[in-house]
Design a protein around this motif. Structure first.
Motif, PDB file in Angstrom:
ATOM      1  N   GLU A   4      -8.212 -13.001  -2.834  1.00  0.00           N
ATOM      2  CA  GLU A   4      -7.402 -11.949  -2.227  1.00  0.00           C
ATOM      3  C   GLU A   4      -6.220 -12.544  -1.463  1.00  0.00           C
TER       4      GLU A   4
ATOM      5  N   GLU B 237      -5.237  -2.155  -4.344  1.00  0.00           N
ATOM      6  CA  GLU B 237      -5.220  -3.322  -5.224  1.00  0.00           C
ATOM      7  C   GLU B 237      -6.628  -3.517  -5.744  1.00  0.00           C
TER       8      GLU B 237
ATOM      9  N   GLY C  39      -8.501  -5.766  -9.366  1.00  0.00           N
ATOM     10  CA  GLY C  39      -8.189  -6.963 -10.120  1.00  0.00           C
ATOM     11  C   GLY C  39      -8.520  -6.875 -11.593  1.00  0.00           C
TER      12      GLY C  39
ATOM     13  N   ASN D 264       3.011  -4.667  -8.440  1.00  0.00           N
ATOM     14  CA  ASN D 264       2.270  -5.218  -7.310  1.00  0.00           C
ATOM     15  C   ASN D 264       3.136  -5.184  -6.059  1.00  0.00           C
TER      16      ASN D 264
ATOM     17  N   TYR E 276       0.483  -8.790  -2.740  1.00  0.00           N
ATOM     18  CA  TYR E 276       0.000  -8.869  -4.125  1.00  0.00           C
ATOM     19  C   TYR E 276       1.112  -9.170  -5.122  1.00  0.00           C
TER      20      TYR E 276
ATOM     21  N   SER F  62      -4.065  -9.558  -9.705  1.00  0.00           N
ATOM     22  CA  SER F  62      -4.004  -8.277  -8.999  1.00  0.00           C
ATOM     23  C   SER F  62      -3.402  -7.181  -9.860  1.00  0.00           C
TER      24      SER F  62
ATOM     25  N   CYS G 197      -2.156  -3.159  -9.028  1.00  0.00           N
ATOM     26  CA  CYS G 197      -1.930  -2.221  -7.938  1.00  0.00           C
ATOM     27  C   CYS G 197      -1.755  -0.799  -8.479  1.00  0.00           C
TER      28      CYS G 197
END
Length: 153
Positions: A38, A114, A116, A136, A140, A146, A148
């Motif tokens: 993260e 977010e 993954g 992103n 991110y 990631s 989003c």
């Protein structure tokens, strides 16, 4: 377990039930990604003013999620998680709808999140709930794993 037997409670981010659910999420995320990937500042009790925990009819905590304010009109969904044994029972929908309701009550009109690339189940869930893939954002941006999403509520 049906959605009728799910109770959503506003709970402090650092409450023991919240901490236990977030720890279980961390184990699952680490297993999927091979460790903590993260980017950005980790959420904390000081920047997640909204946190809910879902309890089953036996009073067991089975899901959670929080909101971290991004600006005057938007917030980010953080630490959305449902225990594996409670998945497919409506807990995730109940938690998400509770977060959306609390966001609206605070005057926030947009929610972002977010997830993954190793979480296709989460991607399907958010898309089914009306969240749209966006570039992103924030920490991110440029994070290859990631994805989003955003939804106006």
């Amino acid at each position: 377990m049906s959605t009728a037997s799910i109770e959503i409670r506003d709970t402090a981010f650092d409450h023991p039930d919240s901490e236990a659910l977030r720890a279980a999420q961390r184990v699952e995320i680490d297993a999927r990604y091979g460790g903590d990937t993260e980017p950005g500042t980790k959420p904390s009790a000081s920047d997640v003013p909204v946190f809910v925990v879902a309890y089953d009819d036996a009073g067991r905590p089975v899901g959670c999620g929080g909101l971290r304010q991004l600006d005057d009109a938007s917030a980010e969904i953080k630490r959305m998680f449902v225990t594996p044994d409670a998945r497919g029972t409506g807990v995730s929908v109940a938690v998400l709808h509770a977060l959306e309701e609390r966001a609206r009550s605070r005057g926030w009109s947009t929610l972002r999140l977010e997830t993954g690339t190793a979480q296709p189940d989460a991607v399907r869930f958010y898309e089914r709930e009306g969240y749209t893939l966006i570039p992103n954002f924030g920490a991110y941006a440029g994070a290859a794993e990631s994805l989003c999403y955003e939804r106006r509520i």
